[in-house]
Write an enzyme that holds these catalytic residues in place. Structure first.
Site, short mmCIF file in Angstrom:
data_model
loop_
_atom_site.label_atom_id
_atom_site.label_comp_id
_atom_site.label_asym_id
_atom_site.label_seq_id
_atom_site.Cartn_x
_atom_site.Cartn_y
_atom_site.Cartn_z
N ALA A 189 0.85 -1.21 0.00
CA ALA A 189 0.00 0.00 0.00
C ALA A 189 0.88 1.24 0.00
O ALA A 189 0.70 2.16 0.80
CB ALA A 189 -0.94 -0.01 1.22
N VAL A 245 2.41 -10.95 2.75
CA VAL A 245 2.23 -12.00 1.74
C VAL A 245 3.35 -13.04 1.87
O VAL A 245 4.53 -12.70 1.92
CB VAL A 245 2.20 -11.39 0.32
CG1 VAL A 245 2.19 -12.49 -0.74
CG2 VAL A 245 0.98 -10.50 0.18
N HIS A 459 -9.63 34.67 -4.55
CA HIS A 459 -10.87 34.06 -4.09
C HIS A 459 -11.83 33.88 -5.27
O HIS A 459 -11.94 34.78 -6.08
CB HIS A 459 -11.53 34.96 -3.04
CG HIS A 459 -12.88 34.43 -2.60
ND1 HIS A 459 -13.00 33.38 -1.74
CD2 HIS A 459 -14.13 34.81 -2.95
CE1 HIS A 459 -14.29 33.13 -1.54
NE2 HIS A 459 -14.99 33.99 -2.27
P1 AMP Z 1 6.66 1.74 -1.47
O1 AMP Z 1 8.05 1.39 -1.01
O2 AMP Z 1 6.18 3.09 -1.03
O3 AMP Z 1 6.46 1.51 -2.94
O4 AMP Z 1 5.69 0.71 -0.73
C1 AMP Z 1 5.84 -0.68 -0.79
C2 AMP Z 1 5.03 -1.28 0.34
O5 AMP Z 1 5.00 -2.71 0.20
C3 AMP Z 1 5.59 -1.00 1.73
O6 AMP Z 1 4.62 -0.33 2.49
C4 AMP Z 1 5.92 -2.39 2.30
O7 AMP Z 1 5.62 -2.48 3.67
C5 AMP Z 1 4.98 -3.30 1.49
N1 AMP Z 1 5.44 -4.70 1.44
C6 AMP Z 1 6.70 -5.16 1.24
N2 AMP Z 1 6.75 -6.53 1.26
C7 AMP Z 1 5.46 -6.97 1.50
C8 AMP Z 1 4.83 -8.26 1.63
N3 AMP Z 1 5.51 -9.42 1.54
N4 AMP Z 1 3.49 -8.31 1.87
C9 AMP Z 1 2.78 -7.17 1.95
N5 AMP Z 1 3.31 -5.93 1.84
C10 AMP Z 1 4.64 -5.80 1.61
#
Ligand code: AMP
Ligand code: FAD
Length: 484
Positions: A189, A245, A459
Site C-alpha cells: 500500500a 504475503v 478568491h
Molecule cells: P513503497 O516502497 O512506497 O512503494 O511501498 C511498498 C510497500 O510494500 C511498503 O509499504 C511495504 O511495507 C509493502 N510490502 C513489502 N513486502 C510486503 C509483503 N511481503 N506483503 C505485503 N506488503 C509488503
C-alpha cells in the site's frame, strides 16, 4: 561522430536527460546513453517516469477518474448521463499516445539543445571511459571528462510471488492491462500500489490491497494517513494492514494462468494464515536501484549494502569526475528529486553554483483525493523535541471545493513555536499536488506561517485553504472554527 565528450550521461530518465540538457546549455559537449526499450521493442528516452511510471499512470488516473465521476458524481451537478460505456482500448491508446509524444519530445529537446543521443547500453570503464553497446550489438568506446550515472531503478520482485508477466505482474504491466480484472490483488500500500489500485477499482475491479505494515502510509503524517485510509476505503479499496504475503500460486489455465487462470495468494496477519484468490496480482513492494552491468571492475565507484551508488550531498561518487543522480542514489525515488540532482551536477561540472534542498522535496500520491506533503510530519516534529503549533483547514469550508463537489480532506500546516518557521505541510484534497507547490516555495525561502498569513490568495480558489491553514496555526482562521 566524435567519441570524446566533455560529459557522458548514462541513463535518459528524469535524472539523466535534464543533466544532459543543462550540460549543453552550459556550453559543454554531451552525450546521453539510454537503453530503454518498450514492450513493442521500440527504443525511447524518458526512462521509467515517461515510459512506465509517472506519465502513463497519471494518464490512466485522469481517464478513470473522469469515468468514475461521470457515473457516480455528475448527477449531483444536475447532469444525467445514460449509456456510459468504457472503451478500455481507446483509454489505453490515449495513454500510449501521451507517452510516445512525451518521449519523442525528449528526442526533440536533445536535437534542439545539442545533446548527442546514443541508444544502447553504457558501461563505465576505469579512467572515465564508457563502453557503448548499441541495440544491434555494435560496440565502441567513448571518453569524457565527466560521467554522470543516472541508471534509475527497477521493481522489487518478491520471492514469495515471482512475476510471470501475465497473472503476477509489476507496475509497468499493470499500466498496460487490456482487460479489467474482476478480482485484483495488490501487494504493497505504497504510492504505486494505491495509484494502480485506484485506477482498476474505478474501472470496476474488486481490489484487495495487502500491506505488511500495521500502520497505513507509515512514513507520512498520521492525521493525513488516517484521513487517506478513510477516503480510500470509502471508494471500495479493501486495504488490509498487517497482511504479509507469504506465497502466490497461479492456478488453472496452463502456464501463466491463461484466460481461465487465477492466483491464490497466501498471507499472514494477526489472526494467522489467510488466503485470497484473485485474477491478477500486482506486486508493488517498492523499487531497487538498477546498476546491472553499469560498472566495470576497477572504476572505484562504490555501492552501499542496498545497491545504491554511494554519493555525497552534491552527488559526487568519490571518483574524480564521476557523479550519480536519481533513483540509483540515496533519497526518495521521485522524478523531481532526480531532475534537481541532474541539474545541480551539470551546473557543478560547469563551475557554476549547484545545490539541492533535500529538506523541501514534495511528495504526491495521485489518488482521489490527492495526497501531498512536504517537510516534517507532526510525529517527526514531536520526536525532535521542538515546540510547534498546528493549523488545519478543512476543504468543507472552502467555497471553491464546494463548487467542485470535492470537500473531502484538509490542509495541515506545522510551524515552530519559537521562530514560526514552517516545518511541514500536509494536504489531502482536490489538486493537493498543485497546492503543495506554494508550501515548497515557502519552505525553500524559510518562510514563517505569518509570511503565508500575509500573502494574498485569490478568491475563490483552493489555495485559500493553504492561507487559512497558516492562519489557523495562530488560531486566526477566518473561515473555519479555530480549535482551542
Ligand atoms: P513503497 O516502497 O512506497 O512503494 O511501498 C511498498 C510497500 O510494500 C511498503 O509499504 C511495504 O511495507 C509493502 N510490502 C513489502 N513486502 C510486503 C509483503 N511481503 N506483503 C505485503 N506488503 C509488503
Ligand atoms: P529512470 O527513470 O529509471 O531512468 C533510468 C534510465 O536509464 C532508463 O531509461 C534505463 O533504461 C536507463 N539505463 C539504466 N542503466 C543503463 C545503462 N547501463 N546504459 C544505458 N541506459 C541505462 N515519481 C514521481 O516523482 N511522480 C510520480 O507520479 C511517479 N509515479 C510513478 C508511477 C509508477 C508506476 C512508477 C513505477 C514510478 C513512479 N515514479 C514517480 C517514480 C519515478 O518514475 C522515478 O523516481 C524516476 O523515473 C527516476 O528517474 P531516474 O532518471 O533516476 O531513473
Amino acid at each position: 561522430m566524435a567519441d570524446a565528450f566533455d560529459v557522458i550521461v548514462i541513463g535518459g530518465g528524469p535524472a539523466g536527460y535534464p543533466a544532459a540538457i543543462r550540460t549543453a546549455q552550459n556550453g559543454l559537449t554531451v552525450a546521453c546513453i539510454d537503453e530503454w526499450r518498450n514492450h513493442d521493442g521500440s527504443a525511447a528516452f524518458g526512462g521509467t517516469c515517461l515510459n512506465a511510471g509517472c506519465i502513463p499512470s497519471k494518464a490512466l488516473l485522469e481517464s478513470t477518474e473522469l469515468y468514475h465521476r461521470l457515473r457516480e458524481e455528475f448527477a449531483v451537478h444536475g447532469i444525467r448521463a445514460s449509456g456510459v460505456e468504457l472503451d478500455l482500448a481507446a483509454m489505453q491508446k490515449r495513454r500510449a499516445d501521451i507517452v510516445r509524444k512525451m518521449t519523442d519530445g525528449i528526442a526533440a529537446l536533445f536535437k534542439a539543445g545539442g545533446v548527442t543521443p546514443l541508444q544502447g547500453h553504457g558501461k563505465l570503464l576505469p579512467g572515465k571511459r564508457v563502453e557503448l553497446t548499441a541495440h544491434d550489438g555494435a560496440r565502441r568506446e567513448l571518453t569524457a571528462k565527466h560521467v554522470v550515472l543516472a541508471s534509475g531503478s527497477a521493481p522489487i520482485e518478491l520471492a514469495a510471488a515471482p512475476f510471470d508477466g501475465q497473472r503476477i505482474i509489476d507496475s509497468w504491466d499493470a499500466l498496460e492491462l487490456g482487460a479489467v480484472p474482476k478480482r485484483l490483488g495488490v501487494i504493497g500500500a505504497g504510492v504505486i500500489g494505491l495509484e494502480l489500485g485506484s485506477v482498476w477499482r474505478r474501472l470496476g475491479s474488486e481490489v484487495i490491497v495487502l500491506e505488511a505494515l500495521t500502520e497505513f502510509l507509515a512514513a507520512a503524517d498520521q492525521q493525513l494517513a488516517r484521513e487517506a485510509l478513510r477516503q480510500l476505503k470509502r471508494q471500495g479499496l479493501d486495504i488490509r494492514l498487517g497482511a504479509k504475503v507469504t506465497g502466490a500460486k497461479v492456478t488453472g489455465g496452463g502456464a501463466g494462468g491463461g484466460a481461465t487462470g487465477a492466483v491464490e495468494v497466501s498471507y499472514s496477519d494477526a489472526k494467522g494464515e489467510q488466503r485470497i484468490t484473485v485474477d491478477t496480482l500486482i506486486v508493488a513492494v517498492g523499487r531497487r536501484p538498477f546498476t546491472r552491468d553499469l560498472l566495470a571492475p576497477g572504476t572505484g565507484v562504490a555501492l552501499d549494502e542496498r545497491g545504491f551508488i554511494v554519493v555525497d550531498d552534491h552527488c559526487r561518487t568519490g571518483v574524480e569526475g564521476v557523479w550519480a543522480v536519481g533513483d540509483c542514489v540515496r533519497g526518495p525515488m521521485l522524478a523531481h528529486k532526480g531532475k534537481e540532482e541532474g541539474i545541480m551536477v551539470a551546473d557543478l561540472i560547469a563551475g557554476r553554483y549547484g545545490e539541492v534542498n533535500y529538506r523541501a522535496i514534495p511528495s504526491v500520491i495521485y489518488t482521489a483525493p490527492e495526497i501531498a506533503t512536504v517537510g516534517a510530519s507532526e510525529e517527526q516534529v514531536k520526536a525532535s523535541g521542538r515546540a510547534y503549533k498546528v493549523g488545519v483547514f478543512p476543504f468543507l469550508a472552502s467555497g471553491r471545493a464546494r463548487a467542485m463537489e470535492a470537500t473531502a480532506g484538509f490542509v495541515k500546516l506545522i510551524a515552530a513555536r519559537d521562530d514560526d518557521e514552517i516545518l511541514g505541510v500536509h494536504i489531502i484534497g482536490p489538486l493537493a499536488g498543485e497546492l503543495i507547490a506554494e508550501a515548497v516555495l515557502a519552505m525553500e525561502y524559510s518562510a514563517s506561517s505569518e509570511d503565508l498569513q500575509r500573502t494574498m490568495h485569490a478568491h475563490p480558489t483552493l489555495s485559500e485553504a493553504v492561507h487559512e491553514a497558516a492562519l489557523a496555526a495562530d488560531k486566526r482562521s477566518i473561515d473555519s472554527i479555530n480549535r482551542p
